[in-house]
Design a protein around this motif. Sequence first.
Motif, PDB file in Angstrom:
ATOM      1  N   SER A  42      42.326  30.872  34.936  1.00  0.00           N
ATOM      2  CA  SER A  42      43.510  30.013  35.046  1.00  0.00           C
ATOM      3  C   SER A  42      44.054  29.943  36.478  1.00  0.00           C
ATOM      4  O   SER A  42      44.886  29.087  36.782  1.00  0.00           O
ATOM      5  CB  SER A  42      44.611  30.494  34.097  1.00  0.00           C
ATOM      6  OG  SER A  42      45.061  31.779  34.476  1.00  0.00           O
ATOM      7  N   TYR A  43      43.594  30.825  37.362  1.00  0.00           N
ATOM      8  CA  TYR A  43      44.053  30.813  38.758  1.00  0.00           C
ATOM      9  C   TYR A  43      43.426  29.621  39.474  1.00  0.00           C
ATOM     10  O   TYR A  43      42.209  29.447  39.464  1.00  0.00           O
ATOM     11  CB  TYR A  43      43.668  32.122  39.452  1.00  0.00           C
ATOM     12  CG  TYR A  43      44.187  32.202  40.853  1.00  0.00           C
ATOM     13  CD1 TYR A  43      45.496  32.550  41.095  1.00  0.00           C
ATOM     14  CD2 TYR A  43      43.385  31.903  41.932  1.00  0.00           C
ATOM     15  CE1 TYR A  43      45.996  32.618  42.388  1.00  0.00           C
ATOM     16  CE2 TYR A  43      43.862  31.965  43.220  1.00  0.00           C
ATOM     17  CZ  TYR A  43      45.165  32.317  43.441  1.00  0.00           C
ATOM     18  OH  TYR A  43      45.658  32.363  44.715  1.00  0.00           O
ATOM     19  N   ASN A  44      44.252  28.779  40.103  1.00  0.00           N
ATOM     20  CA  ASN A  44      43.721  27.551  40.711  1.00  0.00           C
ATOM     21  C   ASN A  44      44.224  27.284  42.128  1.00  0.00           C
ATOM     22  O   ASN A  44      44.119  26.170  42.608  1.00  0.00           O
ATOM     23  CB  ASN A  44      44.039  26.349  39.817  1.00  0.00           C
ATOM     24  CG  ASN A  44      45.527  26.185  39.597  1.00  0.00           C
ATOM     25  OD1 ASN A  44      46.331  26.880  40.193  1.00  0.00           O
ATOM     26  ND2 ASN A  44      45.894  25.273  38.717  1.00  0.00           N
TER      27      ASN A  44
ATOM     28  N   ARG B 270      39.582  37.822  32.246  1.00  0.00           N
ATOM     29  CA  ARG B 270      38.969  36.500  32.452  1.00  0.00           C
ATOM     30  C   ARG B 270      39.988  35.381  32.342  1.00  0.00           C
ATOM     31  O   ARG B 270      39.953  34.413  33.093  1.00  0.00           O
ATOM     32  CB  ARG B 270      37.833  36.316  31.447  1.00  0.00           C
ATOM     33  CG  ARG B 270      37.108  34.992  31.506  1.00  0.00           C
ATOM     34  CD  ARG B 270      36.484  34.664  32.834  1.00  0.00           C
ATOM     35  NE  ARG B 270      35.524  35.650  33.275  1.00  0.00           N
ATOM     36  CZ  ARG B 270      35.104  35.737  34.534  1.00  0.00           C
ATOM     37  NH1 ARG B 270      35.523  34.892  35.450  1.00  0.00           N
ATOM     38  NH2 ARG B 270      34.253  36.660  34.892  1.00  0.00           N
ATOM     39  N   PHE B 271      40.938  35.498  31.408  1.00  0.00           N
ATOM     40  CA  PHE B 271      41.937  34.441  31.246  1.00  0.00           C
ATOM     41  C   PHE B 271      42.773  34.257  32.504  1.00  0.00           C
ATOM     42  O   PHE B 271      43.141  33.132  32.845  1.00  0.00           O
ATOM     43  CB  PHE B 271      42.839  34.735  30.031  1.00  0.00           C
ATOM     44  CG  PHE B 271      43.637  36.009  30.167  1.00  0.00           C
ATOM     45  CD1 PHE B 271      44.948  35.976  30.598  1.00  0.00           C
ATOM     46  CD2 PHE B 271      43.070  37.235  29.871  1.00  0.00           C
ATOM     47  CE1 PHE B 271      45.682  37.142  30.740  1.00  0.00           C
ATOM     48  CE2 PHE B 271      43.790  38.411  29.995  1.00  0.00           C
ATOM     49  CZ  PHE B 271      45.108  38.362  30.438  1.00  0.00           C
TER      50      PHE B 271
ATOM     51  N   LYS C  88      47.858  39.931  39.602  1.00  0.00           N
ATOM     52  CA  LYS C  88      49.049  39.102  39.819  1.00  0.00           C
ATOM     53  C   LYS C  88      49.719  39.441  41.144  1.00  0.00           C
ATOM     54  O   LYS C  88      50.163  38.556  41.870  1.00  0.00           O
ATOM     55  CB  LYS C  88      50.033  39.277  38.662  1.00  0.00           C
ATOM     56  CG  LYS C  88      49.552  38.665  37.369  1.00  0.00           C
ATOM     57  CD  LYS C  88      50.514  38.958  36.230  1.00  0.00           C
ATOM     58  CE  LYS C  88      49.985  38.446  34.912  1.00  0.00           C
ATOM     59  NZ  LYS C  88      50.840  38.831  33.779  1.00  0.00           N
ATOM     60  N   GLU C  89      49.792  40.731  41.471  1.00  0.00           N
ATOM     61  CA  GLU C  89      50.405  41.135  42.741  1.00  0.00           C
ATOM     62  C   GLU C  89      49.606  40.616  43.932  1.00  0.00           C
ATOM     63  O   GLU C  89      50.161  40.035  44.867  1.00  0.00           O
ATOM     64  CB  GLU C  89      50.501  42.656  42.817  1.00  0.00           C
ATOM     65  CG  GLU C  89      51.050  43.144  44.149  1.00  0.00           C
ATOM     66  CD  GLU C  89      50.907  44.646  44.347  1.00  0.00           C
ATOM     67  OE1 GLU C  89      51.001  45.079  45.504  1.00  0.00           O
ATOM     68  OE2 GLU C  89      50.696  45.365  43.346  1.00  0.00           O
ATOM     69  N   PHE C  90      48.288  40.807  43.905  1.00  0.00           N
ATOM     70  CA  PHE C  90      47.455  40.391  45.032  1.00  0.00           C
ATOM     71  C   PHE C  90      47.448  38.879  45.203  1.00  0.00           C
ATOM     72  O   PHE C  90      47.371  38.379  46.324  1.00  0.00           O
ATOM     73  CB  PHE C  90      46.026  40.902  44.875  1.00  0.00           C
ATOM     74  CG  PHE C  90      45.897  42.408  44.945  1.00  0.00           C
ATOM     75  CD1 PHE C  90      46.815  43.185  45.629  1.00  0.00           C
ATOM     76  CD2 PHE C  90      44.838  43.041  44.314  1.00  0.00           C
ATOM     77  CE1 PHE C  90      46.691  44.567  45.697  1.00  0.00           C
ATOM     78  CE2 PHE C  90      44.699  44.425  44.377  1.00  0.00           C
ATOM     79  CZ  PHE C  90      45.631  45.187  45.062  1.00  0.00           C
ATOM     80  N   THR C  91      47.517  38.130  44.120  1.00  0.00           N
ATOM     81  CA  THR C  91      47.476  36.667  44.231  1.00  0.00           C
ATOM     82  C   THR C  91      48.829  36.071  44.604  1.00  0.00           C
ATOM     83  O   THR C  91      48.894  34.884  44.913  1.00  0.00           O
ATOM     84  CB  THR C  91      46.971  36.018  42.928  1.00  0.00           C
ATOM     85  OG1 THR C  91      47.765  36.465  41.835  1.00  0.00           O
ATOM     86  CG2 THR C  91      45.508  36.350  42.692  1.00  0.00           C
ATOM     87  N   THR C  92      49.872  36.875  44.609  1.00  0.00           N
ATOM     88  CA  THR C  92      51.183  36.362  45.022  1.00  0.00           C
ATOM     89  C   THR C  92      51.627  36.889  46.382  1.00  0.00           C
ATOM     90  O   THR C  92      52.607  36.406  46.935  1.00  0.00           O
ATOM     91  CB  THR C  92      52.265  36.714  43.977  1.00  0.00           C
ATOM     92  OG1 THR C  92      52.282  38.128  43.768  1.00  0.00           O
ATOM     93  CG2 THR C  92      52.008  35.992  42.668  1.00  0.00           C
ATOM     94  N   ARG C  93      50.909  37.860  46.928  1.00  0.00           N
ATOM     95  CA  ARG C  93      51.275  38.379  48.251  1.00  0.00           C
ATOM     96  C   ARG C  93      50.918  37.372  49.336  1.00  0.00           C
ATOM     97  O   ARG C  93      49.864  36.730  49.291  1.00  0.00           O
ATOM     98  CB  ARG C  93      50.551  39.699  48.517  1.00  0.00           C
ATOM     99  CG  ARG C  93      51.213  40.862  47.821  1.00  0.00           C
ATOM    100  CD  ARG C  93      50.521  42.176  48.010  1.00  0.00           C
ATOM    101  NE  ARG C  93      50.164  42.512  49.381  1.00  0.00           N
ATOM    102  CZ  ARG C  93      49.591  43.665  49.730  1.00  0.00           C
ATOM    103  NH1 ARG C  93      49.326  44.577  48.814  1.00  0.00           N
ATOM    104  NH2 ARG C  93      49.284  43.901  50.979  1.00  0.00           N
TER     105      ARG C  93
ATOM    106  N   PRO D 113      45.309  32.995  47.892  1.00  0.00           N
ATOM    107  CA  PRO D 113      44.078  33.671  48.232  1.00  0.00           C
ATOM    108  C   PRO D 113      42.913  33.216  47.361  1.00  0.00           C
ATOM    109  O   PRO D 113      43.084  32.914  46.187  1.00  0.00           O
ATOM    110  CB  PRO D 113      44.392  35.146  47.986  1.00  0.00           C
ATOM    111  CG  PRO D 113      45.488  35.159  46.990  1.00  0.00           C
ATOM    112  CD  PRO D 113      46.263  33.899  47.224  1.00  0.00           C
ATOM    113  N   ALA D 114      41.755  33.173  47.965  1.00  0.00           N
ATOM    114  CA  ALA D 114      40.529  32.812  47.244  1.00  0.00           C
ATOM    115  C   ALA D 114      40.088  34.010  46.405  1.00  0.00           C
ATOM    116  O   ALA D 114      40.188  35.149  46.848  1.00  0.00           O
ATOM    117  CB  ALA D 114      39.436  32.435  48.230  1.00  0.00           C
ATOM    118  N   ILE D 115      39.613  33.726  45.201  1.00  0.00           N
ATOM    119  CA  ILE D 115      39.128  34.780  44.309  1.00  0.00           C
ATOM    120  C   ILE D 115      37.610  34.738  44.305  1.00  0.00           C
ATOM    121  O   ILE D 115      37.017  33.707  43.991  1.00  0.00           O
ATOM    122  CB  ILE D 115      39.645  34.567  42.866  1.00  0.00           C
ATOM    123  CG1 ILE D 115      41.163  34.384  42.845  1.00  0.00           C
ATOM    124  CG2 ILE D 115      39.198  35.714  41.960  1.00  0.00           C
ATOM    125  CD1 ILE D 115      41.950  35.544  43.373  1.00  0.00           C
TER     126      ILE D 115
END
Length: 130
Positions: free
Chosen positions: A87-89, A82-83, A60-65, A93-95
């Motif tokens: 659910s990240y869309n 996995r959830f 969550k931290e890395f995807t909001t920085r 940042p690209a996962i």
Amino acid sequence: MANRAQIPSNNSALIAMIADEDTVVGFLLAGVGNVDLRRKTNYLIVDSKTTVKQIEDAFKEFTTRDDIAVVLISQYVANMVRFLVDSYNKPIPAILEIPSKDHPYDPSHDSVLSRVKYLFSTESVASERR
């Protein structure tokens, strides 16, 4: 163009890592590591003592920085959360799920690959109807 995601261009965007020690150290040796003024790193080393909550918090931290453009996550770690990964869309940042030394890559669990397969399967169905 107003709806396109923008990568901050004031400095450079970072790559974040959530993986086992060997994988993270390899990327750190390649120059991916960063520690900011608040002593926050752009990586999480996952071992047997790491809880799922810690992995969730790091994801969550890395995807909001704002300074991170790509999050590399070992596939076996991604399976633990996995959830969140599925659910990240957002585009940035690209996962990206990567294999690790002890856990081989399984394409059936890769969320990005499954989305691409879905897109191509719907496009091929639409092109056959024409």
